[in-house]
Design an enzyme around this catalytic site. Structure first.
Site, short mmCIF file in Angstrom:
data_model
loop_
_atom_site.label_atom_id
_atom_site.label_comp_id
_atom_site.label_asym_id
_atom_site.label_seq_id
_atom_site.Cartn_x
_atom_site.Cartn_y
_atom_site.Cartn_z
N GLU A 46 0.84 -1.19 0.00
CA GLU A 46 0.00 0.00 0.00
C GLU A 46 0.88 1.25 0.00
OE1 GLU A 46 -3.61 1.77 2.83
OE2 GLU A 46 -2.17 0.33 3.65
N LYS A 130 -8.68 4.07 -2.52
CA LYS A 130 -9.21 3.56 -1.26
C LYS A 130 -10.50 4.29 -0.89
CE LYS A 130 -7.50 2.21 3.33
NZ LYS A 130 -6.30 2.21 4.20
N CYS A 164 -5.58 -2.38 2.31
CA CYS A 164 -5.56 -2.45 3.77
C CYS A 164 -6.95 -2.68 4.36
CB CYS A 164 -4.91 -1.18 4.31
SG CYS A 164 -4.26 -1.34 6.00
#
Length: 326
Positions: A46, A130, A164
C-alpha cells in the site's frame, strides 16, 4: 475455456521514504528479479510510492501538518514522467504489476491512497482509490468512489484489488467477486502503532483467508515494513517511533488459496520477496459447495446496489434567459 497457471511474486519491504524516483528504482529492481524467476505478476505494498503517513499516529494533527505537505510534494499523478520507468519495466519484463501510490488529486493539496494495475504490456489498465481511509489516515487521504471498484481482465486472469482496511468491507469485496474476480491483491502497511492487543499480521491473514474462502479465489498479500531510515527521519519529533518499530507481528505478506489456507511460508515482519504457483482451475471445485455468486445465494431476497458514478464535486447549470429577446 482456458484456465491460467502462472507464478506470482509478492514483496514485503519499505519504500525509500518520501522519494518517488528512488522508490520506483527499488520497485524495478524487484520487478527484474521476479521476472528472472519466472513470475508473471508482482504485488507491492500500500502507498509504496513513496511512503505512509506514520506521523498521523504519533504526532498531533498540528505537528504532523508539515509532513502532510512533504507527502503531497512526493505524491504522483499517473501520467508523471517519474512513473514512466515503472510502466516500461512491466513491458520489458512481461509482468503484471499492482502497486500502491500516493496519488495527487485535482484539488491542490489533495491526496488519494491509490492502487495501480499495470498489465504486462506496460499499460495502466486501472486504478483503485481507497474508499475510506482508516482511523488516523483520515488526516491525509480523500475518500475514493465506486467508479474504481472494478475487476480487470488480463492475460493471466481477472484481477481486483483493495487497500488495507477496506479488505474488511464485505460489500466492497462482494462487488469485486460479482465481476468475476479470481486474483485479489490485498496490500497493507506495517502498523506497529496499532493498539497493543492488535496483532496486525494475524488480522491481515484472517481478512485474506475470509475473502479467498468466501469467493473461492487466490489472494496475494503485500505489506510494507518500517525501515531504519523511516524511524530516523521521524524520531526527532516522535521518539516513541523507535520502540514501536521493534514490535513483532506488524506485517504479513503471502498467498492464500481458494480453500482459505496459506500457500507456502508467508513473510512475517521480515523483508523479502516470495513466490507461489497460481492455478486458477483450483477455483472451480470449491464453488460446488459454496458459490455465493450462484447457487449458494438468494438474490430474490438480497439486493446489493453499487453507485459506480465518479464523485461530482460541482454541477454547473446555465438556465439564464436572455430578457432582451422578450
Amino acid at each position: 475455456m482456458e484456465f491460467k497457471k502462472f507464478k506470482a511474486a509478492t514483496v514485503q519491504t519499505s519504500p525509500v521514504f518520501l522519494n518517488v524516483e528512488k522508490t520506483i528504482e527499488k520497485a524495478i529492481s524487484f520487478i527484474k528479479e521476479a521476472s528472472q524467476n519466472g513470475a508473471q505478476l508482482i504485488a507491492f505494498p500500500e502507498v509504496f510510492v513513496a511512503g505512509y503517513p506514520y506521523w498521523n499516529w504519533v504526532l498531533t494533527p498540528v505537528q504532523g501538518s508539515k509532513w502532510y505537505e512533504e507527502l503531497y510534494k512526493n505524491s504522483v499523478a499517473v501520467t508523471d514522467a517519474s512513473m514512466q520507468p515503472l510502466y516500461q519495466a512491466a513491458k520489458d519484463h512481461n509482468i503484471h504489476i499492482v502497486i500502491g501510490i500516493n496519488e495527487r488529486g485535482d484539488s491542490y493539496g489533495e491526496i488519494y491512497n491509490t492502487n495501480l494495475i499495470i498489465d504486462n504490456h506496460g499499460k495502466l489498465i486501472g486504478k483503485h482509490r481507497k474508499l475510506v481511509p482508516t482511523w488516523a489516515e483520515k488526516l491525509t487521504w480523500t475518500s475514493g468512489d465506486g467508479s474504481s471498484l472494478k475487476v480487470y481482465n488480463t492475460e493471466i486472469g481477472p484481477i481486483g484489488t483493495l487497500a488495507c482496511g477496506e479488505n474488511t468491507n464485505t460489500l466492497a469485496r462482494f462487488t469485486l467477486l460479482s465481476q468475476g474476480e479470481l486474483i485479489h491483491i490485498a496490500n497493507y502497511i506495517s502498523l506497529p502503532t496499532a493498539p497493543p492487543e492488535y496483532n496486525m499480521a494475524e488480522a491481515i491473514k484472517i481478512r485474506a483467508a475470509a475473502h479467498s474462502f468466501e469467493g473461492k479465489l487466490f489472494t496475494i498479500v503485500s505489506c510494507s515494513t518500517i525501515s531504519k531510515e523511516i524511524v530516523d527521519i521521524l524520531k526527532p519529533e516522535a521518539p516513541q517511533i523507535e520502540e514501536l518499530a521493534q514490535r513483532k507481528d506488524a506485517a504479513f505478506s503471502g498467498f492464500i488459496g481458494p480453500n482459505g489456507a496459506v500457500i507456502g511460508q508467508p513473510l512475517i515482519d521480515d523483508e523479502g520477496m516470495i513466490y507461489a504457483d497460481i492455478d486458477l482451475e483450483k477455483c472451480i471445485q470449491p464453488k460446488q459447495m459454496h458459490d455465493i455468486l450462484g447457487h449458494y445465494n438468494r438474490f430474490d431476497i438480497f439486493d446489493l446496489r453499487v453507485n459506480t458514478a465518479p464523485t461530482r464535486k460541482i454541477t454547473f447549470i446555465d438556465n439564464h434567459e436572455d430578457f432582451n429577446k422578450r
